[in-house]
Structures are given as C-alpha cells and as structure tokens.
Design an enzyme around this catalytic site. Structure first.
Site, short mmCIF file in Angstrom:
data_model
loop_
_atom_site.label_atom_id
_atom_site.label_comp_id
_atom_site.label_asym_id
_atom_site.label_seq_id
_atom_site.Cartn_x
_atom_site.Cartn_y
_atom_site.Cartn_z
N PRO A 88 -0.72 -39.71 47.35
CA PRO A 88 -1.78 -40.22 48.23
C PRO A 88 -2.39 -39.09 49.08
O PRO A 88 -1.70 -38.13 49.43
CB PRO A 88 -1.05 -41.23 49.14
CG PRO A 88 0.27 -41.48 48.48
CD PRO A 88 0.60 -40.29 47.65
N GLY A 122 -0.49 -33.12 48.95
CA GLY A 122 -1.15 -33.30 47.65
C GLY A 122 -2.28 -32.32 47.40
O GLY A 122 -2.36 -31.70 46.34
N GLY A 123 -3.17 -32.17 48.37
CA GLY A 123 -4.30 -31.25 48.22
C GLY A 123 -3.85 -29.81 48.08
O GLY A 123 -4.37 -29.05 47.25
N SER A 124 -2.86 -29.43 48.86
CA SER A 124 -2.32 -28.06 48.80
C SER A 124 -1.63 -27.80 47.48
O SER A 124 -1.76 -26.73 46.88
CB SER A 124 -1.33 -27.82 49.95
OG SER A 124 -1.99 -27.92 51.20
N SER A 125 -0.89 -28.80 47.01
CA SER A 125 -0.18 -28.66 45.74
C SER A 125 -1.16 -28.55 44.57
O SER A 125 -0.98 -27.75 43.65
CB SER A 125 0.76 -29.85 45.53
OG SER A 125 1.60 -29.65 44.42
N ALA A 156 -1.70 -37.89 53.71
CA ALA A 156 -0.42 -38.59 53.77
C ALA A 156 0.75 -37.71 54.22
O ALA A 156 1.88 -38.19 54.30
CB ALA A 156 -0.10 -39.19 52.39
N GLY A 157 0.50 -36.43 54.48
CA GLY A 157 1.60 -35.55 54.88
C GLY A 157 2.50 -35.14 53.74
O GLY A 157 3.60 -34.64 53.95
N LEU A 158 2.03 -35.32 52.51
CA LEU A 158 2.83 -35.00 51.33
C LEU A 158 2.34 -33.74 50.61
O LEU A 158 2.91 -33.34 49.59
CB LEU A 158 2.84 -36.18 50.35
CG LEU A 158 3.41 -37.50 50.91
CD1 LEU A 158 3.21 -38.64 49.92
CD2 LEU A 158 4.90 -37.35 51.24
N ASP A 198 -0.29 -24.86 53.74
CA ASP A 198 0.84 -25.32 52.93
C ASP A 198 0.82 -24.78 51.50
O ASP A 198 1.80 -24.93 50.76
CB ASP A 198 0.87 -26.86 52.85
CG ASP A 198 1.20 -27.51 54.19
OD1 ASP A 198 1.59 -26.78 55.12
OD2 ASP A 198 1.05 -28.74 54.29
N LYS A 208 5.59 -32.81 48.56
CA LYS A 208 6.70 -32.33 49.40
C LYS A 208 6.88 -33.28 50.57
O LYS A 208 5.97 -34.05 50.93
CB LYS A 208 6.43 -30.91 49.91
CG LYS A 208 5.18 -30.73 50.78
CD LYS A 208 5.35 -31.09 52.26
CE LYS A 208 4.04 -30.93 53.04
NZ LYS A 208 4.02 -31.66 54.31
#
Length: 265
Positions: A102, A109-112, A105-107, A144, A9
């Site tokens: 990554p 990834g771990g939460s997704s 990275a503020g994207l 998130d 995201k």
C-alpha cells in the site's frame, strides 16, 4: 520477461537523534517483510504506442509519472551515468509494476520500487555500478532507498537514511495491516518537531543498535518504539480507531505490524 521483487519493510523501532537543517536525523531498525512485495518488469512498448519516446509506467498509481519514485530514480541515474543506453531502454520499454505494498503506509513501497528499478537498470544495461554507488543515486530519490539497494534482511539505518549497517539476526515474519488513512510524512515530522521533540542520547542509541528485534518488540510499547506514533495520532485522530493491542507502528504510518504467532505442530 523477468520479474524483480521490491520488498516492503517495517520499522522495528524509529527514534529521532537530532536535526540536520530541515531534516530529522534518525536511528531505526529496518526489517524486510518477505511475504509483501511489488513486482517490477520491463515490458516492450507496441510500435503504435503514442508514448514510444516517453517514460512510461504501467501500474496502479495515484500520482503523476513525474511524481513517481521510479521516474525520479530514472532521472537520478541518467544524471550520474549520462547513459544513452538508459534513454533508449526507456524509449523501447515501459516499466510495469504489480502493486501489493500500500502507498502512504510506512512500508517503504515507493522507495523499494525506486531501488529495485535502479538495480534492474544496472543489471540489464551492465552499468557496473557498485551497491554503494547505487545507494548514493538512490538517496537523491528518498531517504529509505539505500536500505532497499543493499537488500539486507535487517539493518540499523541512521543519519537521514544514508547510513545502512547490516544487523545479523534471525528474520521475523509479520502480520501487517494498513488502515485506509493516507498519511503525509512531512506533516507527522512537523508535528513531532513542534510538540514532541525529545531526541535520544548516544548511550541509548548504542543500546538500541545492539538489541535484537524480537527483544525490542517484547519489551517496548508501540509508543516507546516509534517517536512518530504520537504525532501521527495527533494529526490523524482516526488512527486510534484502528490501533490493536500488541501491534507496532511502522515509519510515519499508517501501517501496524506484529510478529506472526508460530503455529504449533
């Protein structure tokens, strides 16, 4: 074995609305990045595998299994369901993660990954948990995670991440780049609270909630759109070398994004 996509995201905007104890309350527009995702699957462990009775993650992670959001999601789900079938599943199968998003990275990834794992378990074990119930489990893992449980293309996220309201708009496509700067989210929030604390009021919050993402990105600067951009620049001065005009900052960083230019013809 079926593969499940865990999408990244970006934060179209991220504004602080106040504090709740140690936490910061936010208002943010999360938008899914449709062409950037990890892929998760269950893979059978070999009979000779020494980890036969242990929780095993196969993938390129720099953290320990216990620190991994997927393992935390497993523990949170086990606590809520008290499911023997869940334990047996993870004794027989490893969770394989093909990483594209990554880390740090503020994207998201771990939460997704955590959200996708919860949905996978719910599906294969027929646990019968609703999305709201899964989101509640996910919140134990990270702020998130609920957004990724609901799998909205775009949503307004508020509170400490637990309030997720779908926002009906045309999805945007993004160019995303992530400098090799490993950012600590708690460090950025601490810098914000100490040096930049200026929460928005309810009127401005309501206006932002109703604005289409494309309009926000056309009318605001990176600094105006994300309250964490300046604190991140203060704590990680090398970020300035990576910033490109016309790009926006996602979450607490270090990723930047912009709307993809449409090809003519």
């Amino acid at each position: 074995m079926k593969k499940y996509k865990a999408y990244a995201k970006v934060n179209i905007f991220l504004k602080i609305t106040g504090t709740r104890g140690e936490y910061h309350e936010i208002l943010s527009r999360f938008m899914r990045v449709n062409d950037l995702y990890d892929e998760l699957s269950f893979v059978s462990k070999e009979e000779s595998d020494a980890t036969l009775n242990e929780f095993k993650i196969i993938g390129d992670f720099s953290c320990t299994t216990e620190q991994n959001t997927i393992y935390k999601a497993y523990q949170a789900l086990k606590k809520v369901t008290n499911s023997e079938a869940l334990e047996k599943l993870m004794q027989r199968y490893a969770i394989k993660v093909e990483k594209q998003i990554p880390a740090f990275a503020g994207l998201g990834g771990g939460s997704s990954d955590a959200a996708t794992y919860l949905k996978m378990c719910n599906e294969v074990l027929h646990l019968g948990l609703s999305l709201n119930e899964l989101a509640s489990v996910g919140l134990e893992v990270g702020a998130d995670v609920p957004f990724f449980i609901y799998n909205y293309a775009s949503a307004n996220v508020s509170g400490i991440g637990e309030v997720v309201e779908v926002f009906d708009e045309e999805p945007l496509a993004f160019d995303v780049f992530t400098p090799k700067v490993e950012i600590s989210t708690p460090k950025v929030y601490k810098a914000y609270r100490e040096n930049f604390y200026d929460p928005i009021d309810g009127f401005y919050a309501q206006k932002l909630k109703e604005m289409p993402s494309a309009e926000i990105l056309e009318t605001m600067s990176a600094k105006e759109a994300n309250d964490l951009f300046e604190p991140a620049l203060q704590e990680y001065k090398e970020l300035k070398n990576h910033y490109r005009e016309g790009y926006f900052f996602s979450g607490s960083g270090s990723s930047f994004f912009r709307v993809k230019e449409k090809n003519n013809g």
